[in-house]
Design a protein around this motif. Sequence first.
Motif, short mmCIF file in Angstrom:
data_model
loop_
_atom_site.label_atom_id
_atom_site.label_comp_id
_atom_site.label_asym_id
_atom_site.label_seq_id
_atom_site.Cartn_x
_atom_site.Cartn_y
_atom_site.Cartn_z
N VAL A 25 0.84 -1.20 0.00
CA VAL A 25 0.00 0.00 0.00
C VAL A 25 0.88 1.26 0.00
O VAL A 25 0.66 2.19 -0.78
N VAL B 203 2.47 1.74 -3.46
CA VAL B 203 1.47 2.22 -4.42
C VAL B 203 1.20 3.71 -4.23
O VAL B 203 1.17 4.48 -5.19
N VAL B 204 1.02 4.12 -2.99
CA VAL B 204 0.70 5.52 -2.70
C VAL B 204 1.88 6.42 -3.11
O VAL B 204 1.68 7.49 -3.68
N GLU C 23 1.95 6.60 -7.01
CA GLU C 23 0.79 7.25 -7.64
C GLU C 23 0.59 8.69 -7.18
O GLU C 23 0.18 9.55 -7.94
N ASP D 277 -9.88 8.06 -5.31
CA ASP D 277 -8.45 7.75 -5.06
C ASP D 277 -8.30 6.48 -4.21
O ASP D 277 -7.43 5.66 -4.45
N LYS E 221 -8.77 3.54 -6.27
CA LYS E 221 -7.60 3.37 -7.13
C LYS E 221 -6.46 2.68 -6.35
O LYS E 221 -5.80 1.78 -6.86
N ILE E 222 -6.23 3.13 -5.13
CA ILE E 222 -5.17 2.54 -4.30
C ILE E 222 -5.46 1.06 -4.06
O ILE E 222 -4.59 0.21 -4.21
#
Length: 237
Positions: free
Chosen positions: A106, A109-110, A113, A141, A144-145
Amino acid sequence: MTEILYMKDNDSNYIKEFEARVVKTKDNYVVLDKTAFYAIGGGQPSDTGLLRWNGGESKVIEVTKKGIIKHHLEGGIPPDGTEVKGILDWDKRYGHMRMHTAQHIVSGVVFDEFGARTVGNQLYHDKARVDLHPIKLDEEDLTKIEKMANDIISQELEVSIYTETRAILLSSVDVERSNLDLIPEHIENLRVVNVKDFDICPCAGTHVRNTKELGKVNIIKKDNKGKERVRITYVLE
Ligand SMILES: [Zn+2]
């Protein structure tokens, strides 16, 4: 003073029971020559479980690490030199392993992005929260995450654990993405957790062997924690 049994590789994270010897005792804790109990730190809770020895048994209620690793016991204290068997509360520990590996994904990814860093995290066996900064997130968002994290998880990536020098790590990772810049300069050899081809970062926590053990990330909550600081809470399904 205490050999930590889960440090050296990934398989060692799955040690559920171990034999050890008491090398120091005090009112309500013992120090062992080796241990597979995780000591609280880095957002991961302490392991709990049992210590058994010839003629006795105590609950391990918390393990702490301040200079020495103390196993805080409820019940009797085995005398110095006693051979003991340590038994972890495995369901709880395995929950921490799953939540922790999911957290690395996580957070990665954050960062990729939204360019935001993980500035805090707290794991439990059944949920986890991550504090992100600087960032603003709407419902879209969050979806999306979740989707990006679950795409990575579904690739059934191997997770490996090994030791690397700071110099090598510096040449192969983004210092902010991996939080390498937060590790004190004097530490030359770092324990690394590598989610194959997606994320490499220094970490002393316990992790699963493969992302297929994680299930699916479901973000259940978002809290604004100040200027451009957002806390997300997730579970694994
Ligand atoms: Zn970690």
